[in-house]
Design a protein around this motif. Structure first.
Motif: not given
Length: 925
Positions: A267-268, A313-318, A555-565
Motif C-alpha cells: 500500500i505504501l 515514519i521517516q517517510r510518512h510521519k502523518e 540526523d543521528t537516526a536518519s537514513l539515506d533517501p535511497e536506502m530508505l526507499d
C-alpha cells in the motif's frame, strides 16, 4: 501419550558393538511392522548424529512398500545420505518414477518433493519427466508441491529448467483455479528471479488481477508470497494503483503480523502513484490502526513492528502523528522495546506535542536502567536541535536533571547541551556556569570532551577558563583520544582568545605532549598543524580555528533517501529489522557447510568389523555473505571474485561438501600443468599431471608441520603446508604409515574455504609400506565456486580417504605467503584512495616487535613475504598485496620506537585481518 512414549524409545537406545550388523539383518525381515520399527531406529540414530550410511542399500530396499509412514521414513533417510551415495541413489530412481504415477496424490507429491530435495546431479535428468507430469497433475496438492520443486531443480541445473520449459509452466500456473497452487507458483518464480538476476517474473496488470483474485482464499503464508511479489509491480496510472490498494486493504485486518506488514508495504508503494488527494488522505488514516494493533502483542512482535514503524515514519510521519501515546513506555516493557519506542517518539516530535513528550522524557530520566536513562536525556537534546521552538523548554528540563546530581544523567546532559550550543550559538550561554559547577562529576570520555569543547569555545566568556582547562591537562597523557583532541583544540582557542602568560605555558605543554609523547597519528598531526599555524601566522590561525561553525542538524537516526526507499520495499523482512539492505547480509550463492577444527569426526555406530564406512561430518550454520566493504574498490582496476548473482542460491545441504568424495576415481577437474623450470625447491618434480609414480622420499628436505597425528589418524601421520611456486599454489604433503599394513588409495577433498582453493588434479601417492613415508606436491587451483560466500575461519578443512582407514579429517592453518598473488603492487596514489575510503570495521591495529630492524628493514622483510611497497607517508611505510579471488590487503607500518612498530591492516575481507596481522608479525620477527 502412547505415541510420544513410542517415539522416545527409539532415542533412548545407545550405540552398541555390532549394532550396524544387527540393523542390517533386521531390515531384511518380512514383518512389515518390525521393519518399520527398525527404520525408525535408523532415523533416530541418524538424528542424534550417528553415521548409519552403511545401511544405505538395505534402507533403499524398503522403498517398495504400500505403507505411507514407512515410505516417508525411507525418503527422509535418502534425502540425508543421497549425496554421500550418489551411485546407490540411482537404485531408487525407478521407485521414485513409479511413485510419481501412483493413484494416491499424497504419494505422487511425496515422490516429486523427495526427488527435488535429493541434491545429486546424477538423478537430475530422471526428475524432469515426473516433474513435468506432476506440474499438470489433476490434483492441486501435487501441482503446488511440484511448483516448489521447480525452484529446487533450478538451483541445481538452471539450464535444464529453461530447456524443459518449466518456467513457462510456472507462469501458466498463476492462472490456476486453486489459490495455493498460485501462491506456490509465485513463491517459486520469485525465488528463481532472485537467484538468476534475470527478469524471470514480470508482472502485468492481468497477472496482478489473477493474484489479487487468489489472495482472499490463500493461506496466510500464501498471502505473504503474493503480496511480496506485488511490490515489484508498477501501476499504469493512479486509477490502477487505487484499484490494487482497495483490494489489499482488507489484509490489514489479518491476524498474522507478516500479512499485515506485507500489505502495508504494498500500500505504501502504491500510494506514491495515487494523485487523488481525496483518496490518499483517508487511506493514510486507515494505516494507523493496524500498526497500533501490532503494538499490543508480545514483546518480540512489538520489537519487529517498532523496527518497521521507525522506517515508515521517516517517510510518512502523518500516519502516526496523532497516536504518540501508543509509544509511551510501560514499566514492564523490555529494554529493547523501550529503546525502539523512544526512537519513534523522537521522530514524531513536533511543536504541538513537545510539552507532552518532555514530561515523558523527564519521567524516563529517573528510571533505573542506565542505558534507557541516557537515551532519554539524549532524546531531550535531539528534540531541542530539531525543533527550534522547544529549545528553551528542553534546556529547562536538562537543567532540572543536572540538579539531581546523578552522575550519568549529568554527563549525558553535558553532551546534549554541547549540541544545543552548536545549533543555537550565542543564545543559551548563560547556563555555562551551571555546567562548570559539575566538572567533578565528569569521568566519561564523551562527557569530558563535550565539556572541554564548551570551555574552549566560550573561553572569552568564562573567567577561569584557564584554570578549568588546567585541571584536565594534568591527566592529558592518560586521557582517551577524543578528549586529547578536544583539549588540544580548546587550549589553542584559549591562547588565541586570551594570549596571556598562563595560556602560553599551557599551549607549549600541550603541543609538546601531543607531538612527542603520543602514538596517535591524528593527535600528532593536528598538533603539528596548530604549531606551524601559530608560529608562522597567528592571524591566519585565528581565521582557521575561530571561524564560524556550520549549524548542525539532528540526523543521528536518519537514513539515506535511497536506502530508505530500499528498506520501505522490504518492510516485513529481516532487512527492516537489521535496517540494512538485503544485499549486505544475504548471499545469493550456495552456502558451504562450515566445520569447526575439532568437529570433523562424527560418531558412528560400531559395525563390529563388518566393514568400513565414511565418517559423517557434522553440520554448522553458514555465515551470511558480507558485501564489498571497501568503498573505493569499485573505481580501481583490480580483479574481483565472480559476482554473487552468478551462482545459484540453495538451501543448506544436510551433508558437508567434504562428504562428496568421489570414491570411484580421481577428481574430475583438469590436472594442472607442471611448473616450468624443472624441479621444485625441494628437489621433487611437480606431480600435477604426472603418472602415479612413487615420489622419492627426501629426508633431507625441510620438515613440514604435522597436521594429523598418528593417534588421530588411526596410524597415518599427515604433515603439510601450502607453498607458492612460480605463481601457483601447491600443497606440500607428507604421509607416514605407522600401521602394520600397507596403505593405498589415498584421495583428498577440500571443503569450501576463504581463498577458493581446490585440488587442480588427483593426489598421486603410491602405496605406503608399514613404517615408510611418502612425500608429494599437490597443485592447487583457485576457483570462486570453491570459496565460502562469507567471512569464515581462514583455515583449510581437508578430508583424506584411505582404502584401509576410511575418511580422515584435518584442519590446516593457511600460510598467507602462498595465497598472496604476484600482482598485488599498487601505486601510492591508488593506495591512498583505497586506504582513506576503508571503513573502521575493515581495520585492525596492533603494536608488534620490529625484530630490531629499521623502517627500511621492516619493509624489506615484508616485501619478501608477498607484500609490495607502495610508498611512504607521514605515518610510515605503506605496503599492498592481493589475496586469491582479488581481495586487497593494505598494510601501514610506523617507524620503530623502543623496538616496536605500530601496524595497521585493512582488507575487504574482515575474516582475513587477524591472519594478515599474524603474517606481518611473523615476517617482522
Amino acid at each position: 501419550m502412547s505415541s510420544s512414549k513410542d517415539g522416545k524409545r527409539f532415542f533412548n537406545t545407545t550405540a552398541k558393538k555390532g549394532e550396524i550388523h544387527e540393523l542390517k539383518q533386521e531390515l531384511k525381515t518380512p514383518d512389515k511392522a518390525k521393519k518399520k520399527d527398525v527404520v525408525k531406529k535408523v532415523i533416530a540414530a541418524m538424528t542424534v548424529g550417528y553415521d548409519v550410511a552403511p545401511l544405505f542399500p538395505d534402507v533403499v530396499n524398503c522403498m517398495q512398500t504400500d505403507d505411507m509412514e514407512l515410505k516417508k521414513l525411507v525418503y527422509l533417510y535418502l534425502i540425508n545420505y543421497a549425496k554421500t551415495q550418489p551411485d546407490l541413489t540411482l537404485m531408487a530412481v525407478n521407485t521414485f518414477v513409479k511413485d510419481s504415477l501412483d493413484p494416491s496424490p499424497l504419494i505422487r507429491a511425496l515422490a516429486v518433493r523427495t526427488m527435488g530435495c535429493i541434491r545429486v546431479d546424477k538423478i537430475t535428468e530422471y526428475l524432469c519427466d515426473p516433474l513435468d507430469r506432476c506440474l499438470k497433475d489433476s490434483d492441486p496438492y501435487v501441482r503446488k508441491t511440484s511448483a516448489v520443486c521447480v525452484a529446487k531443480l533450478y538451483d541445481i541445473s538452471p539450464e535444464l529448467v529453461e530447456e524443459r520449459g518449466f518456467l513457462d509452466n510456472l507462469k501458466d500456473m498463476i492462472s490456476d483455479a486453486n489459490p495455493m497452487v498460485v501462491a506456490n507458483s509465485v513463491a517459486a518464480l520469485s525465488e528463481i528471479h532472485s537467484m538468476s538476476g534475470k527478469p524471470v517474473f514480470e508482472l502485468t496488470s492481468q497477472t496482478v488481477m489473477k493474484l489479487l483474485a487468489a489472495l482472499n482464499e490463500c493461506t496466510e503464508w500464501g498471502q505473504v508470497f503474493i503480496l511480496d511479489s506485488l511490490v515489484d509491480y508498477s501501476p499504469k496510472d493512479s486509477k490502477d494503483a487505487e484499484s490494487v490498494i482497495e483490494r489489499i486493504i482488507p489484509r490489514l485486518q489479518h491476524a498474522n503480523c507478516a500479512v499485515v506488514l506485507s500489505a502495508l508495504k504494498v500500500i505504501l508503494k502504491f500510494l506514491r502513484f495515487v494523485s487523488d488527494e481525496d483518496f490518499k488522505g483517508p487511506m493514510v488514516k486507515k494505516l494507523a490502526a493496524p500498526l497500533v494493533t501490532l503494538l499490543n502483542t508480545e514483546p518480540q512482535v512489538q520489537y519487529v513492528a517498532l523496527r518497521n514503524i521507525n522506517i515508515i515514519i521517516q517517510r510518512h510521519k502523518e500516519i502516526l502523528q496523532n497516536n504518540i501515546k501508543v509509544f509511551f513506555c510501560k514499566y514492564n516493557d523490555p529494554i529493547y522495546v523501550k529503546m525502539e519506542k523512544l526512537e519513534a517518539l523522537i521522530k514524531l516530535a513536533n511543536a504541538e506535542n513537545i510539552d507532552q513528550l518532555l514530561l515523558e522524557f523527564k519521567e524516563y530520566s529517573t528510571e533505573i536502567d542506565v542505558d534507557f536513562v541516557r537515551k532519554s536525556v539524549r532524546a531531550i537534546g535531539r528534540c531541542a536541535v530539531s525543533i527550534a521552538e522547544s529549545a528553551q523548554k528542553c534546556i529547562d528540563v536538562l537543567l532540572g536533571l543536572i540538579e539531581t546530581r546523578v552522575n550519568y544523567v549529568v554527563q549525558e546532559a553535558v553532551i546534549v547541551i554541547k549540541d544545543i550550543f552548536r545549533k543555537y550559538p550565542n543564545k543559551y550561554e548563560s547556563i555555562i556556569s551551571t555546567l562548570c559547577e559539575n566538572l567533578d562529576t565528569l569521568d566519561e570520555p564523551e562527557a569530558k570532551a563535550s565539556m572541554v569543547w564548551i570551555i574552549g569555545e566560550y573561553a572569552d566568556r568564562i573567567d577561569n577558563a584557564d584554570e578549568l582547562l588546567e585541571t584536565f591537562l594534568e591527566t592529558f597523557p592518560e586521557e582517551t583520544s577524543p578528549v586529547q583532541l578536544q583539549l588540544l583544540t580548546a587550549t589553542v582557542k584559549l591562547f588565541l582568545k586570551k594570549p596571556t602568560e598562563k595560556p602560553q605555558e599551557m599551549i607549549q605543554l600541550v603541543l609538546s605532549n601531543a607531538t612527542q609523547e603520543t602514538d596517535n597519528p591524528d593527535l600528532r598531526d593536528r598538533a603539528y598543524i596548530y604549531w606551524r599555524l601559530l608560529s608562522t601566522d597567528p592571524e591566519a590561525a585565528k581565521d582557521v580555528i575561530l571561524s564560524e561553525k556550520p549549524v548542525i542538524a539532528d540526523d543521528t537516526a536518519s537514513l539515506d533517501p535511497e536506502m530508505l526507499d530500499g528498506l520501505l520495499a522490504n518492510i516485513g523482512t529481516l532487512a527492516s529489522v537489521y535496517q540494512k539492505l538485503p544485499d549486505t547480509f544475504v548471499a545469493r550463492v550456495r552456502p558451504a557447510v562450515q566445520l569447526a577444527a575439532g568437529d570433523f569426526q562424527a560418531p558412528t555406530l560400531d559395525d563390529g568389523g563388518a566393514g568400513q564406512d565414511p565418517a559423517r561430518a557434522e553440520q554448522s550454520a553458514p555465515v551470511p555473505d558480507m558485501p564489498d566493504l571497501l568503498g573505493g574498490l569499485g573505481d580501481l582496476e583490480v580483479s574481483a571474485p565472480a559476482p554473487a548473482a552468478a551462482a545459484a542460491a540453495a538451501p543448506v545441504d544436510l551433508m558437508g561438501d567434504l562428504l562428496s568424495l568421489d570414491v570411484g576415481g580421481p577428481a574430475a577437474q583438469p590436472a594442472a600443468q607442471p611448473p616450468a623450470g624443472g624441479s621444485d625447491p625441494f628437489g621433487l618434480d611437480s606431480l600435477g599431471g604426472a603418472p602415479a609414480a612413487a615420489p622419492a622420499v627426501a629426508t633431507q628436505e625441510p620438515s613440514l608441520p604435522v597436521l594429523l597425528t598418528v593417534e588421530k589418524g588411526k596410524g597415518l601421520e599427515v604433515s603439510g603446508r601450502l607453498e607458492r611456486r612460480q605463481g601457483q599454489v601447491s600443497y606440500e604433503l607428507s604421509f607416514r604409515n605407522a600401521t602394520q599394513q600397507p596403505l593405498d588409495g589415498l584421495m583428498i577433498q577440500f571443503n569450501k574455504n576463504s581463498f577458493g582453493l581446490a585440488p587442480a588434479g588427483a593426489l598421486q601417492v603410491p602405496p605406503i609400506a608399514p613404517g615408510a613415508s611418502q612425500r608429494t606436491s599437490l597443485p592447487m587451483s583457485v576457483d570462486p565456486q570453491a570459496a565460502t560466500p562469507a567471512p569464515a575461519k581462514p583455515v583449510l578443512q581437508v578430508a583424506i580417504k584411505c582404502n584401509q582407514l576410511g575418511v580422515l579429517y584435518l584442519a590446516d592453518s593457511v600460510n598467507l605467503a602462498a595465497v598472496l598473488m604476484e600482482d598485488g603492487a599498487m601505486q601510492y596514489a591508488q593506495f591512498q584512495q583505497v586506504w582513506v575510503k576503508a571503513p573502521a570495521a575493515n581495520t585492525q591495529q596492533q603494536q608488534l616487535s620490529s625484530g630490531g630492524k629499521t623502517l627500511e628493514g621492516c619493509v624489506q622483510s615484508l616485501q619478501g613475504s608477498g607484500l609490495f611497497a607502495s610508498g611512504s607517508g607521514a605515518f610510515g611505510a605503506h605496503l599492498s598485496g592481493k589475496f586469491t579471488l582479488g581481495a586487497l590487503a593494505l598494510v601501514e607500518v610506523s617507524a620503530p620506537q623502543n623496538g616496536l612498530v605500530q601496524v595497521t591492516c585493512k582488507s575487504q575481507r574482515v575474516d582475513l585481518l587477524p591472519l594478515l596481522m599474524a603474517h606481518v608479525g611473523k615476517a617482522l620477527a
